[in-house]
Design an enzyme around this catalytic site. Structure first.
Site, PDB file in Angstrom:
ATOM      1  N   ARG A   1       1.446  10.003  -2.772  1.00 13.72           N
ATOM      2  CA  ARG A   1       1.179  10.001  -4.203  1.00 13.72           C
ATOM      3  C   ARG A   1       2.496   9.799  -4.939  1.00 13.72           C
ATOM      4  NH1 ARG A   1      -3.036   9.175  -2.559  1.00 13.72           N
ATOM      5  NH2 ARG A   1      -5.054  10.160  -3.001  1.00 13.72           N
TER       6      ARG A   1
ATOM      7  N   THR B   1       3.570   6.476   0.953  1.00 11.35           N
ATOM      8  CA  THR B   1       2.197   5.990   0.819  1.00 11.35           C
ATOM      9  C   THR B   1       1.278   7.151   0.435  1.00 11.35           C
ATOM     10  OG1 THR B   1       1.788   6.314   3.190  1.00 11.35           O
ATOM     11  CG2 THR B   1       2.533   4.133   2.496  1.00 11.35           C
TER      12      THR B   1
ATOM     13  N   HIS C   1      -0.832   0.451  -4.232  1.00 14.10           N
ATOM     14  CA  HIS C   1      -1.680   1.501  -3.656  1.00 14.10           C
ATOM     15  C   HIS C   1      -2.731   0.883  -2.731  1.00 14.10           C
ATOM     16  CE1 HIS C   1      -3.310   5.824  -4.466  1.00 14.10           C
ATOM     17  NE2 HIS C   1      -3.384   5.489  -3.190  1.00 14.10           N
TER      18      HIS C   1
ATOM     19  N   ALA D   1      -2.146   0.535   0.848  1.00 15.92           N
ATOM     20  CA  ALA D   1      -1.840   0.765   2.260  1.00 15.92           C
ATOM     21  C   ALA D   1      -3.098   1.073   3.072  1.00 15.92           C
ATOM     22  CB  ALA D   1      -0.832   1.904   2.403  1.00 15.92           C
ATOM     23  N   PHE D   2      -4.081   1.676   2.425  1.00 13.09           N
ATOM     24  CA  PHE D   2      -5.321   2.032   3.125  1.00 13.09           C
ATOM     25  C   PHE D   2      -6.305   0.872   3.203  1.00 13.09           C
ATOM     26  CE2 PHE D   2      -7.108   1.863  -1.003  1.00 13.09           C
ATOM     27  CZ  PHE D   2      -8.478   1.766  -0.844  1.00 13.09           C
TER      28      PHE D   2
ATOM     29  N   GLU E   1       1.234   4.864 -12.073  1.00 15.67           N
ATOM     30  CA  GLU E   1      -0.095   4.308 -11.826  1.00 15.67           C
ATOM     31  C   GLU E   1      -1.108   4.987 -12.746  1.00 15.67           C
ATOM     32  OE1 GLU E   1      -1.104   3.277  -7.438  1.00 15.67           O
ATOM     33  OE2 GLU E   1       0.016   5.143  -7.467  1.00 15.67           O
TER      34      GLU E   1
ATOM     35  N   ASP F   1       4.076   2.493  -1.881  1.00 17.11           N
ATOM     36  CA  ASP F   1       2.710   2.040  -2.146  1.00 17.11           C
ATOM     37  C   ASP F   1       2.129   2.763  -3.353  1.00 17.11           C
ATOM     38  OD1 ASP F   1       0.411   0.417  -1.386  1.00 17.11           O
ATOM     39  OD2 ASP F   1      -0.557   2.301  -0.820  1.00 17.11           O
TER      40      ASP F   1
ATOM     41  N   ILE G   1      -3.323  11.108   8.409  1.00 21.87           N
ATOM     42  CA  ILE G   1      -2.472   9.927   8.292  1.00 21.87           C
ATOM     43  C   ILE G   1      -1.107  10.188   8.913  1.00 21.87           C
ATOM     44  CG2 ILE G   1      -1.381   8.324   6.682  1.00 21.87           C
ATOM     45  CD1 ILE G   1      -3.716   8.826   4.774  1.00 21.87           C
TER      46      ILE G   1
END
Length: 227
Positions: free
Chosen positions: A125, A123, A194, A196-197, A154, A149, A45
């Site tokens: 963790r 983006t 979360h 972005a992917f 979370e 993100d 990435i």
């Protein structure tokens, strides 16, 4: 590129315009061309982030615990140490795995080393960034804006696999869990769940890779080993 969503904040502009306010006050951003992107983590990435940034005409500096000089030559970026990157970057983007080694990789000391007005993109963790230190940096203006993100809070969607399972089970809601989070109320912070992917193509690649991993394991020839 995520930094285009935080400078200026298009969500705020859209909401304000929908209310009939067409003022441009507070919406001035900056050109990416000629600015410096600091990429922390040059895995798959991170290297794509560097490629995109070069397309915008940015200089790219990178930090990784395992530098890849051949990759740097191919993509036209330079590896530097962490402090040099933080001191030079106009935009810092994080692409490292989670875990004890990267917990609070960016904390008070690192924010102090950044140039004033930097934009932070995470983006990776949530625990990679010390959120309290980020709040102070935002309040003081050291960090001009942030695109997040991921957040430490979370509790459900920690990995892409869990999000994929939610497609086939039930939709998880983070609204209640994050409703009182001060970052959500800051105009210069953009937070996404979360995602972005999360494109059709990326989800299909994950499913295809998962199937390939299972097939290879059943054939006694495991692939994509991570340990």
């Amino acid at each position: 590129m995520p930094c285009t969503t935080v400078s200026p904040n298009p969500q705020f502009a859209s909401i304000r315009t929908a209310r009939g306010n067409f003022s441009q006050e507070g919406l001035r951003g900056f050109d990416l061309r000629g600015k410096t992107l600091g990429v922390i983590g040059t895995g798959d990435i991170g290297r794509h982030a560097a490629t995109i940034a070069r397309g915008f005409g940015m200089e790219v500096l990178a930090y990784d615990v395992k530098p890849d000089p051949a990759l740097a030559r191919e993509l036209g970026f330079r590896y530097v140490d962490m402090n040099a990157l933080l001191g030079a970057a106009d935009v810092v983007t994080l692409h490292v795995p989670g875990g004890p080694a990267t917990r609070h990789l960016l904390s008070t000391e690192q924010f102090d080393a950044m140039k004033p007005g930097v934009i932070l993109i995470n983006t990776a963790r949530g625990n990679v960034v010390d959120i309290e230190a980020l709040l102070h940096a935002l309040a003081e203006g050291k960090v001009a804006a942030a695109g997040l993100d991921v957040l430490p809070e979370e509790p459900v969607i920690r990995e892409e696999a869990e999000l994929l399972r939610s497609y086939f089970a039930r939709e998880h809601k983070l609204n209640t869990l994050l409703a009182n989070h001060v970052l959500l109320r800051m105009r210069k912070v953009v937070i996404t769940p979360h995602s972005a992917f999360n494109t059709r193509e990326a989800v299909q690649r994950i499913l295809d890779t998962t199937k390939q991993n299972i097939d290879a394991y059943l054939e006694g020839k495991p692939i994509n080993l991570v340990a």
